[in-house]
Design an enzyme around this catalytic site. Structure first.
Site, PDB file in Angstrom:
ATOM      1  N   TRP A   1       0.836  -1.209   0.000  1.00  0.00           N
ATOM      2  CA  TRP A   1       0.000   0.000   0.000  1.00  0.00           C
ATOM      3  C   TRP A   1       0.865   1.250   0.000  1.00  0.00           C
ATOM      4  O   TRP A   1       0.558   2.218  -0.686  1.00  0.00           O
ATOM      5  CB  TRP A   1      -0.973  -0.004   1.179  1.00  0.00           C
ATOM      6  CG  TRP A   1      -1.944  -1.143   1.106  1.00  0.00           C
ATOM      7  CD1 TRP A   1      -2.040  -2.198   1.975  1.00  0.00           C
ATOM      8  CD2 TRP A   1      -2.951  -1.373   0.106  1.00  0.00           C
ATOM      9  NE1 TRP A   1      -3.037  -3.055   1.570  1.00  0.00           N
ATOM     10  CE2 TRP A   1      -3.605  -2.581   0.446  1.00  0.00           C
ATOM     11  CE3 TRP A   1      -3.353  -0.690  -1.041  1.00  0.00           C
ATOM     12  CZ2 TRP A   1      -4.648  -3.110  -0.326  1.00  0.00           C
ATOM     13  CZ3 TRP A   1      -4.393  -1.215  -1.813  1.00  0.00           C
ATOM     14  CH2 TRP A   1      -5.024  -2.415  -1.453  1.00  0.00           C
TER      15      TRP A   1
ATOM     16  N   ASP B   1      -1.668   6.514   6.502  1.00  0.00           N
ATOM     17  CA  ASP B   1      -2.701   5.602   6.017  1.00  0.00           C
ATOM     18  C   ASP B   1      -2.948   4.597   7.141  1.00  0.00           C
ATOM     19  O   ASP B   1      -2.147   3.704   7.386  1.00  0.00           O
ATOM     20  CB  ASP B   1      -2.213   4.895   4.744  1.00  0.00           C
ATOM     21  CG  ASP B   1      -3.197   3.839   4.234  1.00  0.00           C
ATOM     22  OD1 ASP B   1      -4.238   3.627   4.889  1.00  0.00           O
ATOM     23  OD2 ASP B   1      -2.908   3.227   3.183  1.00  0.00           O
TER      24      ASP B   1
ATOM     25  N   LYS C   1     -12.115  -2.098   6.940  1.00  0.00           N
ATOM     26  CA  LYS C   1     -11.376  -3.074   7.732  1.00  0.00           C
ATOM     27  C   LYS C   1     -11.771  -3.004   9.200  1.00  0.00           C
ATOM     28  O   LYS C   1     -12.108  -4.006   9.795  1.00  0.00           O
ATOM     29  CB  LYS C   1      -9.877  -2.867   7.569  1.00  0.00           C
ATOM     30  CG  LYS C   1      -9.350  -3.554   6.320  1.00  0.00           C
ATOM     31  CD  LYS C   1      -8.569  -2.695   5.409  1.00  0.00           C
ATOM     32  CE  LYS C   1      -8.370  -3.388   4.072  1.00  0.00           C
ATOM     33  NZ  LYS C   1      -7.711  -2.514   3.106  1.00  0.00           N
TER      34      LYS C   1
END
Ligand SMILES: *Cc1c(COP(=O)(O)O)cnc(C)c1O
Length: 362
Positions: free
Chosen positions: A103, A173, A197
């Site tokens: 990511w 993030d 999530k």
């Protein structure tokens, strides 16, 4: 009610059962409204109340200071890979990125389209099995911001400290570990997270931004890509993902009722310890991917002696109601995602299964 399995999916992921029940109960008609949350106007006072209550509960949950704005945006966490540099990089047009997994790499890719990216640290040549130490970070004191990924969903590593970056705004993030432990929001310039999530269903991204940084958003930016415009309109410039925001609100209430982040972090520690102990006490049958001091409490990645055994493990676990354990294709092996809503009974069931599987197959 149909039986629910233990859901170890990495995302979209398990939601708290009381939340799902409340959604189900009120799906046809919100109490006192006579319409479903799926049918009401985003400009109605009903929704505005839901939105503002959600914001207030998130602020309460994480002690978010008054000088931060909470935004609900579309496009997933992945759109933030672009929005962060588009809004925050000018006029310096250079930023620091710490690369700890797939990511982070995707975030770098988009940032490079906007300006110069300095890789302040990367653990890629060690297959992302650890988080860099503070003394390894090669930070530029003149950078527009420093970006990092607090939990690496795919590799199963997690920062156990907040990097020290001086006066440069810190951008994080937090998609896969947000609100899983108490943290000091005032250390950050901007935090973002796809909520699917740890905080809700797919469809909305949470952005927490320090107000002074909104001044960086230039008028030349496309309207929908401009943080300042979303902030000025309380995320109602266009139709926001109403249903997803409603569920984030219910999850925030669920967390507060549980005792907040102090309470959830204890549960998360307990769940992770059960599974890591099972790995560590297996005489090498199970091997963790992450180095011990970089282990994630959300995504536990491990391997078995062979790929055949890994396939067999996934198949037999699924048959026993332990679902979603297959690792990401880039790491292989197994991954147990045990987010906030994942029950401790599920962690115990996995540990029992692991012991049993080892006995039968070693
Ligand atoms: C899942 C994930 C993303 C991508 O989220 P989308 O909402 O699918 O764009 C980004 N960062 C991290 C850390 C993730 O776990």
């Amino acid at each position: 009610m149909t039986n629910r399995v233990y859901n170890f999916n990495p995302g979209p992921a398990i939601l708290p059962e009381p939340v799902l029940k409340e959604v189900q109960e009120n799906l046809l008609a919100l109490p006192g409204v006579g319409m479903s949350i799926l049918e009401i106007s985003h400009r109605s006072s009903t929704f505005e109340n839901i939105l503002n209550e959600t914001i207030n509960n998130l602020k309460k949950l994480a002690n978010i200071p008054e000088n931060y704005k909470i935004l609900f945006l579309g496009g997933g966490a992945s759109l933030q890979f672009s929005m962060v540099p588009l809004n925050l990089m000018p006029p310096k047009n250079k930023a620091d990125y710490i690369v700890t997994g797939s990511w982070s790499k995707k975030a770098v890719k988009e940032a490079k389209r906007v300006g110069a990216v300095n890789i302040a640290a990367s653990t890629e040549d060690e297959n992302f099995k650890r988080i860099p130490r503070q003394d390894e970070l090669k930070l530029d004191p003149d950078a527009a911001y420093v970006h990092y990924t607090s939990n690496n969903t795919i590799y199963g590593t997690e920062w156990n400290y907040i990097p020290e970056v001086g006066n440069v705004p810190l951008v994080c993030d937090m998609s896969s570990d947000i609100f899983s432990y108490p943290f000091d929001v005032s250390k950050f310039g901007l935090i973002y997270a796809g909520v699917q999530k740890n905080l809700g269903p797919a469809g909305v991204t949470l952005v927490i931004i320090r107000e002074d940084l909104l001044e960086r958003s230039q008028d030349t930016l496309h309207t929908m890509l401009n943080y300042k415009i979303h902030a000025e309109n309380n995320s109602l410039y266009n139709t926001p993902p109403v249903f997803a925001i409603y569920i984030v609100g219910l999850v925030a209430k669920w967390l507060l009722n549980l005792g907040g982040l102090e309470a959830i972090t204890k549960l998360n520690d307990e769940k992770a310890k059960l599974i890591y102990d099972a790995i560590d006490n297996s005489n090498g049958f199970y091997k963790g991917h992450a180095e011990k001091d970089s282990r994630s409490k959300m995504n536990i990645t491990f391997r078995l002696p062979s790929e055949e055994l890994e396939k067999k493990f996934v198949k037999e676990a699924t048959e026993q109601g332990l679902v979603g354990l297959k690792g990401h294709r880039s790491v292989g092996g197994l991954r147990a995602s045990v987010y906030n809503a994942f029950p401790i009974e599920g962690a115990k069931a996995l540990v029992e299964f692991m012991k049993d599987f080892q006995n039968k197959n070693s």
